[in-house]
Design a protein around this motif. Structure first.
Motif, PDB file in Angstrom:
ATOM      1  N   PHE A 114      13.945 -28.304   3.152  1.00  0.00           N
ATOM      2  CA  PHE A 114      14.943 -28.781   2.204  1.00  0.00           C
ATOM      3  C   PHE A 114      14.374 -28.896   0.792  1.00  0.00           C
ATOM      4  CE2 PHE A 114      18.277 -31.126   5.041  1.00  0.00           C
ATOM      5  CZ  PHE A 114      18.465 -29.951   5.765  1.00  0.00           C
ATOM      6  N   THR A 115      13.134 -28.501   0.593  1.00  0.00           N
ATOM      7  CA  THR A 115      12.506 -28.567  -0.717  1.00  0.00           C
ATOM      8  C   THR A 115      12.332 -27.153  -1.251  1.00  0.00           C
ATOM      9  OG1 THR A 115      11.294 -30.557  -0.062  1.00  0.00           O
ATOM     10  CG2 THR A 115      10.539 -29.420  -2.046  1.00  0.00           C
ATOM     11  N   HIS A 116      12.922 -26.873  -2.400  1.00  0.00           N
ATOM     12  CA  HIS A 116      12.921 -25.528  -2.984  1.00  0.00           C
ATOM     13  C   HIS A 116      12.297 -25.630  -4.372  1.00  0.00           C
ATOM     14  CE1 HIS A 116      15.984 -24.767   0.163  1.00  0.00           C
ATOM     15  NE2 HIS A 116      16.449 -25.952  -0.218  1.00  0.00           N
ATOM     16  N   VAL A 117      11.323 -24.771  -4.634  1.00  0.00           N
ATOM     17  CA  VAL A 117      10.517 -24.950  -5.836  1.00  0.00           C
ATOM     18  C   VAL A 117      10.329 -23.639  -6.576  1.00  0.00           C
ATOM     19  CG1 VAL A 117       8.294 -25.727  -6.738  1.00  0.00           C
ATOM     20  CG2 VAL A 117       9.263 -26.823  -4.719  1.00  0.00           C
ATOM     21  N   GLU A 118      10.407 -23.719  -7.905  1.00  0.00           N
ATOM     22  CA  GLU A 118       9.909 -22.670  -8.779  1.00  0.00           C
ATOM     23  C   GLU A 118       9.081 -23.358  -9.850  1.00  0.00           C
ATOM     24  OE1 GLU A 118      12.340 -18.701  -8.776  1.00  0.00           O
ATOM     25  OE2 GLU A 118      13.205 -20.164 -10.143  1.00  0.00           O
ATOM     26  N   ALA A 119       7.961 -22.756 -10.212  1.00  0.00           N
ATOM     27  CA  ALA A 119       7.071 -23.376 -11.193  1.00  0.00           C
ATOM     28  C   ALA A 119       6.827 -22.430 -12.338  1.00  0.00           C
ATOM     29  CB  ALA A 119       5.741 -23.767 -10.541  1.00  0.00           C
ATOM     30  N   PHE A 120       6.693 -23.002 -13.533  1.00  0.00           N
ATOM     31  CA  PHE A 120       6.397 -22.213 -14.713  1.00  0.00           C
ATOM     32  C   PHE A 120       4.947 -22.429 -15.116  1.00  0.00           C
ATOM     33  CE2 PHE A 120      10.972 -22.269 -16.591  1.00  0.00           C
ATOM     34  CZ  PHE A 120      11.364 -21.406 -15.586  1.00  0.00           C
ATOM     35  N   ALA A 121       4.291 -21.356 -15.550  1.00  0.00           N
ATOM     36  CA  ALA A 121       2.957 -21.459 -16.127  1.00  0.00           C
ATOM     37  C   ALA A 121       2.832 -20.387 -17.180  1.00  0.00           C
ATOM     38  CB  ALA A 121       1.872 -21.313 -15.058  1.00  0.00           C
ATOM     39  N   SER A 122       1.679 -20.309 -17.805  1.00  0.00           N
ATOM     40  CA  SER A 122       1.524 -19.415 -18.937  1.00  0.00           C
ATOM     41  C   SER A 122       0.445 -18.389 -18.693  1.00  0.00           C
ATOM     42  CB  SER A 122       1.144 -20.225 -20.173  1.00  0.00           C
ATOM     43  OG  SER A 122       0.721 -19.379 -21.212  1.00  0.00           O
ATOM     44  N   PRO A 123       0.716 -17.098 -18.960  1.00  0.00           N
ATOM     45  CA  PRO A 123      -0.334 -16.099 -18.838  1.00  0.00           C
ATOM     46  C   PRO A 123      -1.448 -16.322 -19.834  1.00  0.00           C
ATOM     47  CG  PRO A 123       1.625 -15.136 -19.826  1.00  0.00           C
ATOM     48  CD  PRO A 123       2.003 -16.508 -19.366  1.00  0.00           C
ATOM     49  N   SER A 124      -1.178 -17.056 -20.942  1.00  0.00           N
ATOM     50  CA  SER A 124      -2.248 -17.338 -21.887  1.00  0.00           C
ATOM     51  C   SER A 124      -3.281 -18.242 -21.253  1.00  0.00           C
ATOM     52  CB  SER A 124      -1.677 -17.994 -23.152  1.00  0.00           C
ATOM     53  OG  SER A 124      -1.068 -19.228 -22.859  1.00  0.00           O
ATOM     54  N   LEU A 125      -2.825 -19.199 -20.412  1.00  0.00           N
ATOM     55  CA  LEU A 125      -3.773 -20.034 -19.709  1.00  0.00           C
ATOM     56  C   LEU A 125      -4.471 -19.238 -18.624  1.00  0.00           C
ATOM     57  CD1 LEU A 125      -2.050 -23.510 -19.297  1.00  0.00           C
ATOM     58  CD2 LEU A 125      -3.583 -22.684 -21.088  1.00  0.00           C
ATOM     59  N   ARG A 126      -3.735 -18.353 -17.958  1.00  0.00           N
ATOM     60  CA  ARG A 126      -4.347 -17.539 -16.918  1.00  0.00           C
ATOM     61  C   ARG A 126      -5.452 -16.674 -17.493  1.00  0.00           C
ATOM     62  NH1 ARG A 126      -3.461 -12.414 -15.324  1.00  0.00           N
ATOM     63  NH2 ARG A 126      -1.525 -12.173 -16.486  1.00  0.00           N
ATOM     64  N   THR A 127      -5.222 -16.116 -18.699  1.00  0.00           N
ATOM     65  CA  THR A 127      -6.240 -15.295 -19.332  1.00  0.00           C
ATOM     66  C   THR A 127      -7.438 -16.128 -19.725  1.00  0.00           C
ATOM     67  OG1 THR A 127      -4.581 -13.757 -20.130  1.00  0.00           O
ATOM     68  CG2 THR A 127      -6.684 -13.724 -21.259  1.00  0.00           C
ATOM     69  N   ALA A 128      -7.166 -17.381 -20.149  1.00  0.00           N
ATOM     70  CA  ALA A 128      -8.254 -18.206 -20.631  1.00  0.00           C
ATOM     71  C   ALA A 128      -9.299 -18.474 -19.559  1.00  0.00           C
ATOM     72  CB  ALA A 128      -7.707 -19.536 -21.162  1.00  0.00           C
ATOM     73  N   VAL A 129      -8.873 -18.584 -18.298  1.00  0.00           N
ATOM     74  CA  VAL A 129      -9.840 -18.895 -17.259  1.00  0.00           C
ATOM     75  C   VAL A 129     -10.768 -17.724 -17.012  1.00  0.00           C
ATOM     76  CG1 VAL A 129      -8.208 -20.446 -16.137  1.00  0.00           C
ATOM     77  CG2 VAL A 129      -8.416 -18.096 -15.306  1.00  0.00           C
ATOM     78  N   GLY A 130     -10.411 -16.539 -17.498  1.00  0.00           N
ATOM     79  CA  GLY A 130     -11.230 -15.369 -17.244  1.00  0.00           C
ATOM     80  C   GLY A 130     -12.258 -15.089 -18.321  1.00  0.00           C
TER      81      GLY A 130
END
Length: 461
Positions: A259-275
């Protein structure tokens, strides 16, 4: 809605003129659909709604369910960029699709579309996908429906609310909406949300403007749903911190996982930063070939740069289509997502978001019929919880703003002044504070209700 032709009458400040956006053109690949922009409509400050139709018509380019999303492809500056946007319509195919794009500081695609989208423009998009959709029979939800949206996370939820509004009263459950945004001027669909149920008979709305000191308190979500909270369907769309807080509260309230339905937002700029760091090498076990990965590149991006064409869909770590098997080495950036614990223990990673943290060996470069796990391949149709990370280029400012949507201090929550008016000029659209929640069949409209319970600290990723 306010059409582009009448933008001067929009109830929010219009952005100042900006330099021309860099040229971009649709990037087609097998399986994509060509759609035509037939109308551009201001949706809020720095946000526009595009109505998309089958070229030469006003019909939806393909069937869809409210809450699903499409992925747009653009060729820009010698590279192909993909961005995913939720479909905001009610699911009727005799009307065009609608997507809403909020301008993001530094966002190449969001700024391009806000600046240059106009009727007649052709776009290349994927077919609708995703499982963040209504139950087959909404009226069968014994506890009704609870929606929680942060910022532009309202977009798929608005489509579902429109579909519910079109149902006969006998098939419509009671619905509660909690919507957090930075300011009333930035509240997407402010007028439209009020107009969905002007009599307030089935939809109860709580709005939270962080600029006015208003916060979502997770424990209030369950309280506002009343004694049947554990039997309601909960829908959450917004930043990761908001998602974690609300999902944790749903678990505490006894809401079943299905009964729990989820979508999450994040940023590719943060994803790039970890690399950021030293480059790495990717070895393909089936051919013995070694590829040099650049800092910040995902596995998928490296493979594509070398001419490989692995399967992908969302490019957001959501659907599992791009899963590849890692035989050795470490990756980062693909935590969470649709892969099961068993799939991860078998070495599978999400190539579209995983970045090598050193040398990595993959079983193969993927491709049709490759070694991706069956569960991940089938998750488009069978997953009960849909996670899509919206591909938006956001800066730290945006994340700080969204951080303010949830409370981080263990203190009693307080109601804020009701002097802030909504972007609607009608009396039915005014925001009034209230210290009581409605769990009955009657709807209502409230601004940051006060509940004297401690807040829950949450984080942002």
């Amino acid at each position: 809605m306010v059409s582009a032709r009448n933008a001067a009458t929009a109830p929010w400040p219009m952005p100042a003129a900006r330099p021309a956006a860099p040229a971009a053109k649709p990037a087609a690949r097998p399986g994509t659909i060509t759609v035509q922009v037939i109308e551009v409509i201001p949706a809020a400050a720095n946000a526009v709604t595009l109505r998309l139709a089958e070229p030469g018509t006003t019909r939806a380019p393909a069937p869809y369910h409210p809450g699903q999303f499409i992925t747009l492809g653009f060729s820009m500056g010698g590279e192909t960029l993909y961005r995913s946007y939720s479909l905001c319509g009610d699911g009727k195919t005799d009307k065009p699709w609608e997507i809403t794009i909020k301008r993001q500081p530094g966002g190449r695609i969001s700024n391009y579309l806000n600046d240059t989208a106009k009727p007649g423009m052709l776009l290349s998009v994927s077919a609708p996908q995703g499982n963040f959709t209504l139950p087959a029979d909404p009226a069968s939800a014994p506890g009704g429906l609870v929606f929680v949206a942060g910022g532009s996370g309202i977009t798929p939820i608005y489509g579902m609310l429109r579909a519910l509004a079109s149902l006969p009263a006998s098939r419509r459950p009671h619905v509660t909406l909690h919507y957090a945004y930075r300011s009333h001027a930035e509240a997407i669909y402010a007028r439209q949300l009020v107009a969905l149920n002007p009599q307030r008979t089935w939809l109860t709305q709580y709005h939270y403007a962080s600029s006015a000191g208003q916060r979502i308190h997770p424990e209030h979500i369950a309280m506002s749903a009343g004694p049947h909270a554990a039997r309601a369907h909960w829908y959450v769309c917004g930043p990761e911190g908001l998602r974690r807080a609300i999902v944790a509260e749903a678990e505490r309230a006894g809401v079943p996982a299905q009964f729990t339905h989820v979508e999450a937002f994040a940023s590719p700029s943060l994803r790039t930063a970890v690399g950021k760091g030293t480059a790495a090498r990717i070895r393909l076990a089936d051919t013995g070939r070694t590829l040099d990965a650049r800092p910040g590149e995902s596995l998928l991006e490296t493979l594509e740069r070398y001419g490989y064409r692995p399967e992908f869909s969302c490019r957001a770590g959501a659907c599992g289509t791009c899963a590849l098997r890692k035989l050795s080495g470490k990756t980062r950036g693909d935590e969470g997502g649709p892969l099961t614990g068993r799939e991860r223990s078998s070495g599978y990673v999400l190539a579209c978001v995983a970045q090598p943290a050193g040398d990595v060996t993959l079983a193969s470069a993927g491709g049709k019929g490759a070694h991706a796990p069956i569960a991940a391949r089938e998750r488009h149709a069978s997953a009960r919880t849909a996670l899509r990370v919206a591909l938006v280029a956001a800066t730290a400012t945006v994340f700080i703003n969204v951080w303010g949507m949830t409370s981080h201090n263990v203190s009693a929550s307080g109601s804020s002044s009701s002097s802030n008016s909504s972007s609607s000029s009608s009396s039915s659209g005014s925001f009034g504070s209230s210290s009581s929640s409605s769990s009955s069949g009657n709807g209502g409209f409230y601004s940051s209700p006060s509940f004297n319970q401690p807040s829950t600290g949450t984080g942002m990723s």
